[in-house]
Design a protein around this motif. Structure first.
Motif, PDB file in Angstrom:
ATOM      1  N   HIS A   1       0.834  -1.200   0.000  1.00 55.16           N
ATOM      2  CA  HIS A   1       0.000   0.000   0.000  1.00 55.16           C
ATOM      3  C   HIS A   1       0.873   1.256   0.000  1.00 55.16           C
ATOM      4  N   ARG A   2       1.911   1.271   0.823  1.00 56.76           N
ATOM      5  CA  ARG A   2       2.808   2.428   0.857  1.00 56.76           C
ATOM      6  C   ARG A   2       3.525   2.601  -0.482  1.00 56.76           C
ATOM      7  N   ASP A   3       3.912   1.480  -1.094  1.00 52.49           N
ATOM      8  CA  ASP A   3       4.533   1.557  -2.420  1.00 52.49           C
ATOM      9  C   ASP A   3       3.615   2.267  -3.408  1.00 52.49           C
ATOM     10  N   ARG A   4       2.351   1.877  -3.393  1.00 55.45           N
ATOM     11  CA  ARG A   4       1.409   2.432  -4.365  1.00 55.45           C
ATOM     12  C   ARG A   4       1.093   3.893  -4.076  1.00 55.45           C
ATOM     13  N   VAL A   5       1.077   4.265  -2.820  1.00 57.77           N
ATOM     14  CA  VAL A   5       0.826   5.669  -2.479  1.00 57.77           C
ATOM     15  C   VAL A   5       1.933   6.560  -3.052  1.00 57.77           C
ATOM     16  N   VAL A   6       3.189   6.199  -2.805  1.00 56.68           N
ATOM     17  CA  VAL A   6       4.283   7.044  -3.314  1.00 56.68           C
ATOM     18  C   VAL A   6       4.343   6.978  -4.840  1.00 56.68           C
ATOM     19  N   LEU A   7       4.059   5.810  -5.419  1.00 53.01           N
ATOM     20  CA  LEU A   7       4.088   5.701  -6.873  1.00 53.01           C
ATOM     21  C   LEU A   7       3.021   6.589  -7.505  1.00 53.01           C
ATOM     22  N   LEU A   8       1.805   6.581  -6.953  1.00 56.62           N
ATOM     23  CA  LEU A   8       0.730   7.401  -7.496  1.00 56.62           C
ATOM     24  C   LEU A   8       1.097   8.879  -7.485  1.00 56.62           C
ATOM     25  N   HIS A   9       1.642   9.349  -6.364  1.00 62.60           N
ATOM     26  CA  HIS A   9       1.939  10.777  -6.258  1.00 62.60           C
ATOM     27  C   HIS A   9       3.128  11.178  -7.133  1.00 62.60           C
ATOM     28  N   PHE A  10       4.122  10.307  -7.239  1.00 67.05           N
ATOM     29  CA  PHE A  10       5.245  10.631  -8.125  1.00 67.05           C
ATOM     30  C   PHE A  10       4.807  10.587  -9.593  1.00 67.05           C
ATOM     31  N   LEU A  11       3.927   9.650  -9.932  1.00 65.89           N
ATOM     32  CA  LEU A  11       3.417   9.604 -11.305  1.00 65.89           C
ATOM     33  C   LEU A  11       2.621  10.864 -11.639  1.00 65.89           C
TER      34      LEU A  11
END
Length: 339
Positions: free
Chosen positions: A81-91
């Protein structure tokens, strides 16, 4: 325990396979103060101190079925979940950057189509990731909260059993087991407080630094405007000032003034979505409350089984209440399209 919950635990618990979950989050957050790299290793359950596990009177099968798989599943889901949170915001920040690069013709106008396609691909990826995480069977947020709730409930029940657990006649052994769990939880909460406090401070400093950089770039845009106004008034412009004006006249400064705020918003969004500041505050307060209970336990006189039983129940209730507070804090942290 419901069948759907057992299915959820089996889906997320993969004890024989190393997990890469958490690697992206910890790698990207390391420059901002996150203390360690995660992922790439096997996830193991942590029941607590061995003295606590032995004193609660529960056998190996009970721990394995009702705690271990839940704890491992919760850890894997939380890391992902943390991986996806940072990935979404960086994307989302990268989508702004590609739009700016296309607008200024970075690397030539022939690259305009490439930047436009890259922006579309990024935005489609964001939508697909969010939609996938909304489905209960694949939601990292749902799995994280559900599995963690089951694991912590079992641990609190195990603690409450200690004062009356069969096969342990020595009150000192029971007291030592409760004390061991208390010290373990105090240490965990203190480390969590430090970890999230450091990350929050690092993200805040980086966001402030980006703001000042954007401010400097925006101020630089005033230089060529001022030079042109000065020339229009019939005044001569020194060669050095001409060079500075030419330097700031480049459209590439738009990369900073337009994409800079997007990356600042990215960092702020990560801190907000993961509730970094509140988690730090909550962990620090919990460590203080458990420390007060530890003092009560240490001051408890011998041959006081009834008081020990009541104190153990208070500690179990405190751990349960803390978990409920944590749930209320992160229950709305499901994945969303970044603003």
């Amino acid at each position: 325990m419901h069948e759907v919950d057992e299915t959820l635990a089996r889906t997320w618990d993969k004890p024989s396979a190393p997990s890469r979950s958490g690697r992206l989050f910890s790698l990207l957050m390391r420059p901002f103060g996150y203390p360690r790299l995660e992922g790439g290793s096997f996830i193991s359950a942590y029941r607590g101190p061995q003295a606590f596990v032995e004193a609660c009177g529960l056998d190996e099968d009970a721990w394995a079925r009702h705690f271990d798989q839940w704890d491992r599943a919760a850890s894997r889901a939380a890391n992902r979940h943390r991986d996806r949170v940072v990935l979404l915001h960086f994307l989302a920040a990268l989508a702004v950057l590609t739009a700016v690069l296309g607008a200024i013709g970075f690397l030539g106008h022939a690259m305009g189509l490439v930047w436009a396609l890259a922006e579309v691909v990024i935005l489609v990826s964001i939508v697909a990731m969010v939609r996938r995480d909304r489905r209960p069977e694949s939601s990292t947020h749902h799995a994280w909260l559900s599995c963690r709730k089951q694991a912590e409930r079992f641990r609190a029940e195990a603690l409450a059993r200690i004062p009356a657990a069969p096969g342990i006649a020595d009150e000192a052994t029971r007291r030592a087991a409760i004390l061991a769990l208390l010290e373990d939880q105090i240490g965990y909460q203190a480390k969590a407080h430090h970890r999230w406090e450091e990350l929050h401070g690092g993200l805040e400093r980086a966001t402030r630094g980006i703001f000042y950089l954007v401010l400097a770039a925006a101020a630089g845009h005033l230089v060529p405007i001022g030079v042109e106004s000065w020339r229009a008034m019939g005044n001569a412009v020194p060669h050095a000032l001409e060079a500075i004006a030419h330097f700031f006249h480049s459209p590439k400064w738009l990369i900073i003034t337009a994409a800079g705020p997007a990356f600042a918003a990215c960092l702020h969004g990560i801190a907000s979505k993961l509730e970094v500041k509140r988690l730090a505050s909550q962990a620090g307060a919990m460590a203080a409350r458990l420390s007060a209970l530890k003092l009560e336990l240490e001051s408890l006189g011998p041959d006081n089984g009834r008081e020990l039983e009541r104190l153990a129940q208070r500690i179990a209730d405190e751990l349960t209440a803390e978990h409920s507070n944590w749930l209320s804090l992160v229950e709305h942290a499901e994945l969303e399209e970044p603003a």
